[in-house]
Every structure is written in C-alpha cells, then in structure tokens.
Write a protein that holds these residues in place. Sequence first.
Motif, PDB file in Angstrom:
ATOM      1  N   ALA A 120       0.829  -1.202   0.000  1.00 54.78           N
ATOM      2  CA  ALA A 120       0.000   0.000   0.000  1.00 54.78           C
ATOM      3  C   ALA A 120       0.868   1.258   0.000  1.00 54.78           C
ATOM      4  O   ALA A 120       0.616   2.203  -0.758  1.00 54.78           O
ATOM      5  CB  ALA A 120      -0.925  -0.010   1.218  1.00 54.78           C
ATOM      6  N   MET A 124       1.325   4.405  -2.820  1.00 54.35           N
ATOM      7  CA  MET A 124       1.041   5.797  -2.472  1.00 54.35           C
ATOM      8  C   MET A 124       2.264   6.698  -2.659  1.00 54.35           C
ATOM      9  O   MET A 124       2.115   7.917  -2.811  1.00 54.35           O
ATOM     10  CB  MET A 124       0.515   5.870  -1.045  1.00 54.35           C
ATOM     11  N   GLY A 128       0.668  10.624  -6.063  1.00 56.96           N
ATOM     12  CA  GLY A 128      -0.353  11.063  -5.136  1.00 56.96           C
ATOM     13  C   GLY A 128       0.186  11.959  -4.024  1.00 56.96           C
ATOM     14  O   GLY A 128       1.363  12.348  -4.027  1.00 56.96           O
ATOM     15  N   ALA A 323      -8.961  12.153   1.367  1.00 63.14           N
ATOM     16  CA  ALA A 323      -8.703  11.292   0.215  1.00 63.14           C
ATOM     17  C   ALA A 323      -7.555  10.331   0.496  1.00 63.14           C
ATOM     18  O   ALA A 323      -7.588   9.165   0.094  1.00 63.14           O
ATOM     19  CB  ALA A 323      -8.380  12.141  -1.014  1.00 63.14           C
ATOM     20  N   VAL A 324      -6.540  10.813   1.217  1.00 61.09           N
ATOM     21  CA  VAL A 324      -5.409   9.958   1.597  1.00 61.09           C
ATOM     22  C   VAL A 324      -5.885   8.823   2.486  1.00 61.09           C
ATOM     23  O   VAL A 324      -5.514   7.651   2.287  1.00 61.09           O
ATOM     24  CB  VAL A 324      -4.320  10.782   2.308  1.00 61.09           C
ATOM     25  N   GLU A 326      -8.903   7.533   2.743  1.00 67.02           N
ATOM     26  CA  GLU A 326      -9.741   6.596   1.999  1.00 67.02           C
ATOM     27  C   GLU A 326      -8.900   5.719   1.077  1.00 67.02           C
ATOM     28  O   GLU A 326      -9.160   4.511   0.944  1.00 67.02           O
ATOM     29  CB  GLU A 326     -10.798   7.361   1.194  1.00 67.02           C
ATOM     30  N   ASN A 327      -7.890   6.290   0.460  1.00 63.40           N
ATOM     31  CA  ASN A 327      -7.007   5.507  -0.422  1.00 63.40           C
ATOM     32  C   ASN A 327      -6.222   4.490   0.387  1.00 63.40           C
ATOM     33  O   ASN A 327      -6.061   3.332  -0.040  1.00 63.40           O
ATOM     34  CB  ASN A 327      -6.060   6.454  -1.170  1.00 63.40           C
ATOM     35  N   TYR A 328      -5.753   4.905   1.534  1.00 60.10           N
ATOM     36  CA  TYR A 328      -4.999   4.000   2.417  1.00 60.10           C
ATOM     37  C   TYR A 328      -5.893   2.848   2.870  1.00 60.10           C
ATOM     38  O   TYR A 328      -5.475   1.685   2.871  1.00 60.10           O
ATOM     39  CB  TYR A 328      -4.477   4.784   3.612  1.00 60.10           C
ATOM     40  N   ALA A 330      -8.489   1.660   1.298  1.00 54.48           N
ATOM     41  CA  ALA A 330      -8.762   0.794   0.139  1.00 54.48           C
ATOM     42  C   ALA A 330      -7.568  -0.089  -0.193  1.00 54.48           C
ATOM     43  O   ALA A 330      -7.719  -1.291  -0.452  1.00 54.48           O
ATOM     44  CB  ALA A 330      -9.133   1.648  -1.068  1.00 54.48           C
ATOM     45  N   LEU A 331      -6.367   0.477  -0.159  1.00 50.19           N
ATOM     46  CA  LEU A 331      -5.173  -0.284  -0.516  1.00 50.19           C
ATOM     47  C   LEU A 331      -4.844  -1.355   0.513  1.00 50.19           C
ATOM     48  O   LEU A 331      -4.390  -2.457   0.165  1.00 50.19           O
ATOM     49  CB  LEU A 331      -3.987   0.667  -0.685  1.00 50.19           C
TER      50      LEU A 331
END
Length: 334
Positions: A120, A124, A128, A323-324, A326-328, A330-331
């Motif tokens: 993950a 990132m 990003g 957003a960070v 949520e991306n974290y 998800a990953l």
Amino acid sequence: MKTLKKITAVSAIIALGMTATAGIAETLRLGDFQSTSHIVSIEGTTRWMAAVEEATGGAVSFQHFPSQQAAKSKAQLDAVNNGILDAALLGTLYHAESLPLNSVVGLPGFYSSAQQGTKALQAMLKEGPLREELLAAGVTPIFGFVLPPYQVLAKKRLGLAEDWKALDIRTSGSTQAMTARSMGAVGISIPGPEVYTAVERGRLDAVLFPLASVPGYKLNEVVSHISTNGSFGGYSFVMVVRSDLFKDLPEDVQAKMLELGAETAMHVAKAQDDSVEGLVTQWKDEGIDTYTFSDAELASLTDSMKLVGQDWLERINADGAEAVLENYRALTSK
C-alpha cells in the motif's frame, strides 16, 4: 560546500543492462537512526546500498551514518535539506509536522502484515499526495516500507481498553499517541534507541512496538508480557535523496535506484514478517507471556480506537487528508 558534486556521468559499464558513460565515481552520505544490527538495516538499508553500488559498477557509492551518527531520528530530514546528508532513511512519523499526510500509516487497524502495508505504501509513494508532500519537503522518495503492526509490550498483561487507563505508553509520534489516548492512556513519544532505558527505569508502563524490531532494541529484556495479534498502528520508513541531487543523476542511474528500491522494500517487509514467528517462540522459551487478545478484548480495543481516524483528520487539517485516508483504507483492504 555541497557534500555531493553534480554527477554528470557514470564511470563504469553499468550492470544489469544500464547504459555506460564516462566520468568519476561519487559518494552519497546516507544517514539513518537504526543500528546496523537491526533487521531494517540488514535486510533494507545496507542491502539496498550494496545493490546500487554493484548495479552501477561503483559509480554511485555510499558513506553510511547509522545509529544517529550524523543526525538524531527527528532531525534526519533537516540534515538532508541542510546538506549534512545527501540521503536518509526517514522514519516518517518522527517528521509529522513536515509530513502530516505521511503520518496516516500510524493509524491503528489497517494492515496485518508488513508485506500488506508495504504494498500500500509503495503505491502511495509512486504517485499522489504522500509523494507530493515529500517532494515539497525537498526530497525524492526512492522506496518505502512499513514495520509489522505495532503490539503492546508491558510488565503486566494489557487486555481490555480499561486496563490501559492512566498508563504512560511509548508511542511513535503524535498519530500513535492518539491511539493510546483513545484507551485512556498517555502517549509519550520516545525515539527507539531510548526506549530500553525508559522502561527499565520505570518511566514507561508499556510500549507500542513492532515485534520484528524488538531484538534490535533488546526490549524483551525489560518486559514480561507481549501481545501478538493487536493492530495498534504502523510505522513507515522512506528512503529519500535530496531532490536537486537526485535530478542530477543520469536517468538510467535514477531508474536503477528506484527499481532496486522496490525490490528491497518487499524483501525487508517479508523478512520482518518471517522473523516474528521465531521471535515469539524464543520469547516463550525465555518465560515471557506472549499472548493473543481474546475476541472480547479485541472488540473492546477496536471500539475505543474507532474514532482515531476522524481525530487524525481534524488534527492535521490538511488538504487532501480525507482522500489519503480513503485511499490507504482501500489499498490495505486488498
């Protein structure tokens, strides 16, 4: 005077398919706060340095300053920007003021192994906000990896959230301190090299620490209870080079450093994961209570920590933080 002259060419026939140009070899001064006996150094930093030197035929080499020899753990980034160092293995949570978005890795409950978390983080750092934040700080990320999820080490067994109330607990940075506070404890940020003495002298009641890193600091000598299935946050290391220096490197050298960095990141993550099982067996033989939280205890801890993510968003108050997060999420769920 800059510690690294502008590299205009590479002096050797570069291994592994790289192009060849003529010039002189250059040395990068690389600092970190881990000792050379720590698994992060053995399987990560020193392994990567050796691989780069071999792949470039010695055109790029390193002068290594481990164990805070060039700068304290919290001053590594400043040391790179000020020209004391050319590169460093940053413990990002020690630089939360300069790198607030990168502190997302310190949040509890997101990954269950170093390999999962490292995949993950690498994604990132490739593109990003985490990458952009490092670039804005004057450094270019080469690779990053995480430690296994933090466990609790103490002189008594800590289970339900109520067991943690009013205890002084070592945490890595402000994000992890929020985790301790969510259970009524006091989070105290102390660099890894100073934790042993703090526990031994009774300054700390417990320590949040990744199991693979325990031998490097000999913490098993000063605690009697170690959890094995908690998830009290993570910790990321990012290898960086000062951006102006990295840009002056030939493109094939840059590419090889990044390629070898990606390989090293997953290697050191797997090495840490693989080491944990053997360490737990060793500690049991030493008479240490290595225990798993019961379902009821995990539910109690999870309930207490559920708002830490929201607290993190409010505390750093940075553009793109949601957003960070949520991306974290998800990953790390892959």
